[in-house]
Design a protein around this motif. Structure first.
Motif, PDB file in Angstrom:
ATOM      1  N   PRO A  45       0.829  -1.201   0.000  1.00 36.91           N
ATOM      2  CA  PRO A  45       0.000   0.000   0.000  1.00 36.91           C
ATOM      3  C   PRO A  45       0.865   1.253   0.000  1.00 36.91           C
ATOM      4  CG  PRO A  45      -0.303  -1.273   2.029  1.00 36.91           C
ATOM      5  CD  PRO A  45       0.636  -2.019   1.166  1.00 36.91           C
ATOM      6  N   LYS A  46       0.391   2.275  -0.661  1.00 36.87           N
ATOM      7  CA  LYS A  46       1.131   3.532  -0.748  1.00 36.87           C
ATOM      8  C   LYS A  46       0.978   4.361   0.521  1.00 36.87           C
ATOM      9  CE  LYS A  46       2.124   3.040  -5.163  1.00 36.87           C
ATOM     10  NZ  LYS A  46       3.206   2.151  -5.401  1.00 36.87           N
ATOM     11  N   ALA A  47      -0.136   4.191   1.234  1.00 32.67           N
ATOM     12  CA  ALA A  47      -0.392   4.976   2.439  1.00 32.67           C
ATOM     13  C   ALA A  47       0.438   4.438   3.602  1.00 32.67           C
ATOM     14  CB  ALA A  47      -1.871   4.924   2.789  1.00 32.67           C
ATOM     15  N   PRO A  48       0.738   5.281   4.579  1.00 28.53           N
ATOM     16  CA  PRO A  48       1.474   4.794   5.751  1.00 28.53           C
ATOM     17  C   PRO A  48       0.597   3.874   6.600  1.00 28.53           C
ATOM     18  CG  PRO A  48       0.837   7.077   6.056  1.00 28.53           C
ATOM     19  CD  PRO A  48       0.470   6.710   4.642  1.00 28.53           C
ATOM     20  N   ILE A  49       1.239   3.056   7.407  1.00 29.67           N
ATOM     21  CA  ILE A  49       0.520   2.124   8.285  1.00 29.67           C
ATOM     22  C   ILE A  49      -0.189   2.940   9.359  1.00 29.67           C
ATOM     23  CG2 ILE A  49       0.785   0.231   9.924  1.00 29.67           C
ATOM     24  CD1 ILE A  49       3.228  -0.639   8.283  1.00 29.67           C
ATOM     25  N   PRO A  50      -1.480   2.704   9.589  1.00 33.62           N
ATOM     26  CA  PRO A  50      -2.239   3.506  10.562  1.00 33.62           C
ATOM     27  C   PRO A  50      -2.003   3.035  12.003  1.00 33.62           C
ATOM     28  CG  PRO A  50      -3.695   1.950   9.487  1.00 33.62           C
ATOM     29  CD  PRO A  50      -2.348   1.797   8.838  1.00 33.62           C
ATOM     30  N   TYR A  51      -0.840   3.356  12.537  1.00 29.04           N
ATOM     31  CA  TYR A  51      -0.494   2.937  13.892  1.00 29.04           C
ATOM     32  C   TYR A  51      -1.464   3.484  14.930  1.00 29.04           C
ATOM     33  CZ  TYR A  51       3.959   1.282  12.062  1.00 29.04           C
ATOM     34  OH  TYR A  51       4.911   0.617  11.358  1.00 29.04           O
ATOM     35  N   GLN A  52      -1.920   4.715  14.748  1.00 32.13           N
ATOM     36  CA  GLN A  52      -2.849   5.320  15.703  1.00 32.13           C
ATOM     37  C   GLN A  52      -4.155   4.532  15.774  1.00 32.13           C
ATOM     38  OE1 GLN A  52      -1.138   7.030  17.621  1.00 32.13           O
ATOM     39  NE2 GLN A  52      -1.867   9.124  17.401  1.00 32.13           N
ATOM     40  N   ASP A  53      -4.671   4.108  14.629  1.00 29.98           N
ATOM     41  CA  ASP A  53      -5.902   3.317  14.600  1.00 29.98           C
ATOM     42  C   ASP A  53      -5.708   1.971  15.293  1.00 29.98           C
ATOM     43  OD1 ASP A  53      -7.133   5.355  13.220  1.00 29.98           O
ATOM     44  OD2 ASP A  53      -6.843   4.416  11.254  1.00 29.98           O
ATOM     45  N   PHE A  54      -4.565   1.339  15.042  1.00 32.72           N
ATOM     46  CA  PHE A  54      -4.282   0.059  15.689  1.00 32.72           C
ATOM     47  C   PHE A  54      -4.186   0.223  17.201  1.00 32.72           C
ATOM     48  CE2 PHE A  54      -1.976  -1.437  11.632  1.00 32.72           C
ATOM     49  CZ  PHE A  54      -3.165  -1.862  11.081  1.00 32.72           C
ATOM     50  N   LEU A  55      -3.482   1.259  17.641  1.00 28.78           N
ATOM     51  CA  LEU A  55      -3.328   1.501  19.070  1.00 28.78           C
ATOM     52  C   LEU A  55      -4.677   1.809  19.716  1.00 28.78           C
ATOM     53  CD1 LEU A  55      -1.330   1.813  21.425  1.00 28.78           C
ATOM     54  CD2 LEU A  55      -1.209   4.246  20.834  1.00 28.78           C
ATOM     55  N   HIS A  56      -5.468   2.635  19.065  1.00 30.86           N
ATOM     56  CA  HIS A  56      -6.793   2.985  19.589  1.00 30.86           C
ATOM     57  C   HIS A  56      -7.680   1.741  19.706  1.00 30.86           C
ATOM     58  CE1 HIS A  56     -10.306   5.391  20.416  1.00 30.86           C
ATOM     59  NE2 HIS A  56     -10.923   4.911  19.349  1.00 30.86           N
ATOM     60  N   GLY A  57      -7.680   0.901  18.676  1.00 32.06           N
ATOM     61  CA  GLY A  57      -8.475  -0.331  18.710  1.00 32.06           C
ATOM     62  C   GLY A  57      -8.018  -1.288  19.798  1.00 32.06           C
ATOM     63  N   ASN A  58      -6.691  -1.445  19.957  1.00 26.88           N
ATOM     64  CA  ASN A  58      -6.170  -2.339  20.996  1.00 26.88           C
ATOM     65  C   ASN A  58      -6.508  -1.845  22.389  1.00 26.88           C
ATOM     66  OD1 ASN A  58      -5.075  -4.215  19.262  1.00 26.88           O
ATOM     67  ND2 ASN A  58      -3.103  -3.181  19.161  1.00 26.88           N
ATOM     68  N   ILE A  59      -6.412  -0.553  22.604  1.00 26.63           N
ATOM     69  CA  ILE A  59      -6.761   0.001  23.918  1.00 26.63           C
ATOM     70  C   ILE A  59      -8.247  -0.200  24.195  1.00 26.63           C
ATOM     71  CG2 ILE A  59      -6.975   2.165  25.204  1.00 26.63           C
ATOM     72  CD1 ILE A  59      -4.290   2.989  23.958  1.00 26.63           C
ATOM     73  N   ASN A  60      -9.094   0.017  23.181  1.00 29.03           N
ATOM     74  CA  ASN A  60     -10.529  -0.193  23.368  1.00 29.03           C
ATOM     75  C   ASN A  60     -10.845  -1.643  23.720  1.00 29.03           C
ATOM     76  OD1 ASN A  60     -11.231   2.441  22.974  1.00 29.03           O
ATOM     77  ND2 ASN A  60     -11.843   2.173  20.849  1.00 29.03           N
ATOM     78  N   TYR A  61     -10.236  -2.598  23.019  1.00 25.89           N
ATOM     79  CA  TYR A  61     -10.496  -4.009  23.319  1.00 25.89           C
ATOM     80  C   TYR A  61      -9.967  -4.381  24.700  1.00 25.89           C
ATOM     81  CZ  TYR A  61     -12.044  -4.719  18.560  1.00 25.89           C
ATOM     82  OH  TYR A  61     -12.732  -4.640  17.384  1.00 25.89           O
ATOM     83  N   PHE A  62      -8.834  -3.813  25.092  1.00 25.85           N
ATOM     84  CA  PHE A  62      -8.295  -4.074  26.421  1.00 25.85           C
ATOM     85  C   PHE A  62      -9.261  -3.578  27.494  1.00 25.85           C
ATOM     86  CE2 PHE A  62      -5.756  -2.659  30.083  1.00 25.85           C
ATOM     87  CZ  PHE A  62      -5.237  -3.878  30.465  1.00 25.85           C
ATOM     88  N   ILE A  63      -9.768  -2.367  27.316  1.00 24.19           N
ATOM     89  CA  ILE A  63     -10.723  -1.813  28.285  1.00 24.19           C
ATOM     90  C   ILE A  63     -12.014  -2.630  28.285  1.00 24.19           C
ATOM     91  CG2 ILE A  63     -12.147   0.216  28.826  1.00 24.19           C
ATOM     92  CD1 ILE A  63      -9.805   1.911  27.787  1.00 24.19           C
ATOM     93  N   ASP A  64     -12.441  -3.099  27.113  1.00 22.07           N
ATOM     94  CA  ASP A  64     -13.646  -3.929  27.028  1.00 22.07           C
ATOM     95  C   ASP A  64     -13.495  -5.240  27.790  1.00 22.07           C
ATOM     96  OD1 ASP A  64     -15.020  -2.101  25.495  1.00 22.07           O
ATOM     97  OD2 ASP A  64     -14.492  -3.038  23.588  1.00 22.07           O
TER      98      ASP A  64
END
Length: 158
Positions: A45-64
């Protein structure tokens, strides 16, 4: 026979795979294409890896998952046999999976991660009346305080 020929061809490709990939590494051919005989170039992919989205999702699942952890701990404090909390947790989890389609299933803490995933993937079109992570944090706090109180009030702590 056709099956034996395909098997022999695949085995021959696997045996020559390291030299094939080392020779063509600068071209960017992938390992699966080398094994299957296709010579397509890798496309990234030409776009950068969305690290912020991954981190946000992991934190949400951890809190869940925190209320499940606290409730399992609360149950395990009450019984000396370790299988009781495992069995109770499994039964509650199965009930939670069955409750996902219910409109008010967000009340049940074992379903928070599932609802979060289904809403994020677009498989569940539902508006939540409140934030799931906030509700999970409240449940976690309540279950942890209840577990602490039950532990302090327990006569035999060993």
């Amino acid at each position: 026979p056709r099956g034996v020929a395909n098997w022999r061809t695949t085995l021959a490709r696997l045996l020559r795979w390291p030299s094939f990939t080392a020779k063509n590494r600068t071209r960017g051919w992938s390992c699966p294409s080398a094994i299957s005989g296709r010579s397509r170039l890798k496309t990234y992919p030409k776009a950068p890896i969305p690290y912020q989205d991954f981190l946000h999702g992991n934190i949400n699942y951890f809190i869940d998952c925190l209320p499940v952890l606290a409730l399992q701990y609360l149950i395990s404090l009450q019984f000396k046999n370790f299988l009781v909390p495992i069995g109770v947790g499994f039964i509650i989890w199965v009930l939670g999976i069955g409750m996902v389609s219910w409109q008010n299933s967000y009340i049940f803490p074992y379903v928070h991660a599932t609802i979060d995933f289904l809403i994020g993937s677009g498989h569940l079109k539902r508006e939540m009346p409140l934030n799931l992570q906030l509700l999970a944090a409240i449940y976690f706090f309540v279950f942890t305080v209840a577990g602490w109180i039950l532990y302090v009030m327990k006569k035999e702590k060993g």
